[in-house]
Enzyme design. Structure first.
Site, PDB file in Angstrom:
ATOM      1  N   THR A 210       0.922  -1.238  -0.043  1.00 57.95           N
ATOM      2  CA  THR A 210      -0.188  -0.030  -0.031  1.00 57.95           C
ATOM      3  C   THR A 210       1.002   1.156   0.046  1.00 57.95           C
ATOM      4  OG1 THR A 210      -1.612  -1.110   1.252  1.00 57.95           O
ATOM      5  CG2 THR A 210      -1.816   1.332   1.355  1.00 57.95           C
TER       6      THR A 210
ATOM      7  N   GLN B 160       0.505  -9.435  -6.352  1.00 55.01           N
ATOM      8  CA  GLN B 160      -0.151 -10.864  -6.506  1.00 55.01           C
ATOM      9  C   GLN B 160       0.793 -11.803  -7.512  1.00 55.01           C
ATOM     10  OE1 GLN B 160      -2.123 -12.299  -4.635  1.00 55.01           O
ATOM     11  NE2 GLN B 160      -3.024 -10.717  -3.507  1.00 55.01           N
TER      12      GLN B 160
ATOM     13  N   SER C 189       4.721  -6.738  -1.909  1.00 51.83           N
ATOM     14  CA  SER C 189       4.560  -6.826  -0.261  1.00 51.83           C
ATOM     15  C   SER C 189       5.093  -8.169   0.202  1.00 51.83           C
ATOM     16  CB  SER C 189       3.088  -6.722  -0.064  1.00 51.83           C
ATOM     17  OG  SER C 189       2.772  -6.331   1.013  1.00 51.83           O
TER      18      SER C 189
ATOM     19  N   HIS D  44       4.273  -9.927   2.730  1.00 52.55           N
ATOM     20  CA  HIS D  44       3.616 -10.884   3.458  1.00 52.55           C
ATOM     21  C   HIS D  44       2.762 -11.866   2.442  1.00 52.55           C
ATOM     22  CE1 HIS D  44      -0.696  -8.980   3.619  1.00 52.55           C
ATOM     23  NE2 HIS D  44       0.120  -7.948   3.230  1.00 52.55           N
TER      24      HIS D  44
ATOM     25  N   THR E 294      13.748   4.636   9.688  1.00 47.65           N
ATOM     26  CA  THR E 294      14.551   3.476   9.997  1.00 47.65           C
ATOM     27  C   THR E 294      14.191   2.250   9.331  1.00 47.65           C
ATOM     28  OG1 THR E 294      15.291   4.652  11.911  1.00 47.65           O
ATOM     29  CG2 THR E 294      16.062   2.450  11.758  1.00 47.65           C
TER      30      THR E 294
ATOM     31  N   CYS F  74      -9.914  -6.860   2.080  1.00 46.82           N
ATOM     32  CA  CYS F  74      -9.982  -5.691   2.674  1.00 46.82           C
ATOM     33  C   CYS F  74     -11.512  -5.326   2.648  1.00 46.82           C
ATOM     34  CB  CYS F  74      -9.143  -4.648   1.688  1.00 46.82           C
ATOM     35  SG  CYS F  74      -7.578  -5.280   1.782  1.00 46.82           S
TER      36      CYS F  74
HETATM   37  N1  PLP Z   1      -2.251  -4.649  -4.043  1.00 54.53           N
HETATM   38  C1  PLP Z   1      -2.740  -5.654  -4.297  1.00 54.53           C
HETATM   39  C2  PLP Z   1      -2.980  -6.188  -5.818  1.00 54.53           C
HETATM   40  C3  PLP Z   1      -3.036  -6.685  -3.306  1.00 54.53           C
HETATM   41  O1  PLP Z   1      -3.502  -7.687  -3.282  1.00 54.53           O
HETATM   42  C4  PLP Z   1      -2.789  -5.927  -1.861  1.00 54.53           C
HETATM   43  C5  PLP Z   1      -3.285  -6.789  -0.690  1.00 54.53           C
HETATM   44  O2  PLP Z   1      -4.305  -7.771  -0.664  1.00 54.53           O
HETATM   45  C6  PLP Z   1      -2.070  -4.904  -1.877  1.00 54.53           C
HETATM   46  C7  PLP Z   1      -1.995  -4.198  -2.893  1.00 54.53           C
HETATM   47  C8  PLP Z   1      -1.980  -4.315  -0.362  1.00 54.53           C
HETATM   48  O3  PLP Z   1      -0.980  -4.996   0.052  1.00 54.53           O
HETATM   49  P1  PLP Z   1      -0.287  -4.491   1.750  1.00 54.53           P
HETATM   50  O4  PLP Z   1      -1.577  -5.077   2.510  1.00 54.53           O
HETATM   51  O5  PLP Z   1       0.704  -5.257   1.921  1.00 54.53           O
HETATM   52  O6  PLP Z   1      -0.250  -3.168   1.787  1.00 54.53           O
END
Ligand code: PLP
Length: 412
Positions: free
Chosen positions: A74, A187, A218, A220, A256, A344
């Site tokens: 994000t 993704q 990301s 995770h 940091t 989300c």
């Molecule tokens: N972009 C996409 C395509 C995602 O699937 C996600 C999370 O599901 C994000 C952005 C946001 O990722 P994060 O939660 O690491 O900010």
């Protein structure tokens, strides 16, 4: 406890690989600030640099300095879009338009909505019923001297549908080399090949992302922890920093560095990529097995995105005559973790903006949810999830006001 759950929600987040847990633990104990000037901190800074090189190599980036560590995708998306837009306007006040799609994750969608509200024109590109991008509208939206940023996801988090970034980025650059092209690859990193060093010659050059200026992902989603992300910034791309403060990340992202998680992310990438083509093929076989089982055993089910190229791990289904939320709850009661649409937006009963853009019929829209697999998913888990799904849908349909159980068809 996590042992007994069948986890099929890997597009929301992934299990942290045990090797990554170990790496993170090691670096948590080495608490030095990598900007400090005494030896243990300098050593840590060298290791951080090595992690940066690992990420750059994994993506085919020409220079390790092109990798900026952030807190999540994000943040990377926000920084890319706002940072490139600000820089473009500074160089040429007429260059203030943004192009994106109607099916982006909220981490792009909401940024663009806010910018639109603030007076920056946004061209929203739609998709067809299979989730494929409206190429004609895209080409028409590209305006030389006016378009500042294009932000398009590599693959959709809800349906797994892949957009042809190779072609889209080439068209943008051929229209106007100064357009900054950003890809949300959250993704697809560690799922599909991505080579930022290869310029596509033909449309079939999968993963040749040489025309891409900025790319986000990301930790995770790739078996590293939450709280760490990456923004690739091609050398020379005009960018104004988004996080303002200290001089970290060569002045492009203050704050940091989260060293333990960054080291964990680099480790996770190494593990994922060591096994990429084989793991992908195996995951795809399992996904296809689940899909075939559902299509064979459950009437009135639509596979969203079928017929378009999709990520190997994602299966999005819409079920007539059953609410997605009810399916989700009963699946959970039976030990299977799945998600309705995007994590989300689940929790709200708003239909998915992605499926709405694909014009999925309203009868199917409410019964939508997503299975997403990982390299830890096993065949027996898939078979068990299928059994649970078949039973759950039958149970819900028995009492659903939208389903005629005697006729075995939806009530329209
Ligand atoms: N972009 C996409 C395509 C995602 O699937 C996600 C999370 O599901 C994000 C952005 C946001 O990722 P994060 O939660 O690491 O900010």
């Amino acid at each position: 406890m996590t042992e007994n759950w069948i986890y099929l929600d890997n597009n929301a987040t992934t299990k942290v690989a045990p090797e990554v847990v170990e790496t993170v633990r090691d670096y948590l104990e080495r608490y030095w600030n990598p900007s400090s000037m005494y030896e243990p901190a300098l050593q840590l800074a060298r290791e951080l640099d090595a992690a940066r090189a690992t990420v750059a190599n994994a993506l085919g980036a020409a220079n390790r300095d092109e990798i900026v560590f952030t807190s999540c995708a994000t943040e990377s998306n926000n920084a890319a879009i706002v940072g490139a837009l600000r820089a473009a306007i500074k160089a040429n006040p007429k260059r203030r338009r943004i192009i994106t799609t109607r099916v982006e994750h909220p981490a792009v969608l909401e940024v663009c909505r806010r910018l639109e509200k603030d007076g920056y024109p946004v061209d929203w590109i739609g998709v067809d019923s299979k989730g494929a991008l409206d190429l004609r509208a895209y080409v028409q939206a590209l305006r030389p001297g006016e378009t500042a940023v294009v932000s398009i996801m590599h693959a959709n988090n809800e349906t797994g549908v892949i957009f042809p970034i190779e072609k889209l980025s080439r068209i943008a650059k051929q229209t106007d080399a100064k357009i900054a092209f950003h890809v949300d690859a959250t993704q697809t990193v560690a799922k599909l090949p991505i080579n930022l060093g290869a310029a596509p010659v033909a449309d079939s050059d999968r993963g040749a992302f040489g025309y891409v200026d900025m790319l986000s992902f990301s930790g995770h989603k790739i078996h590293a922890p939450k709280g760490v992300g990456v923004l690739y910034l091609k050398r020379g791309v005009a960018f104004e920093r988004f996080m303002i403060g200290g001089h970290q990340e060569k002045g492009r992202r203050a704050g940091t560095e989260n060293v333990p998680y960054i080291m964990g992310l680099a480790k996770a990438l190494e593990l994922d990529l060591a096994d990429l083509p084989d793991a992908s093929a195996r995951i795809e076989r399992l996904r296809d097995r689940l899909q075939a089982g559902i299509e064979e055993r459950v009437p009135y089910v639509v596979v969203n995105g079928k017929g378009s190229p999709r990520t190997p791990n994602t299966l999005n289904v819409a079920v007539y005559g059953a609410e997605g939320e009810a399916i989700l709850a009963l699946m959970s009661a039976n030990g299977v973790c799945v998600s309705s649409g995007s994590a989300c937006t689940s929790g709200s009963l708003e239909p998915s903006h992605v499926l709405t853009a694909m014009k999925v019929p309203s009868g199917a829209l409410q019964g939508n949810f997503r299975f997403s697999l990982s390299r830890y998913t096993t065949e027996s888990e898939i078979d068990r999830a299928l059994e649970v799904f078949v039973e759950v849908v039958a149970t819900i349909r028995k009492t659903s006001s939208k389903w005629d159980d005697a006729k075995c068809e939806p009530i329209s």
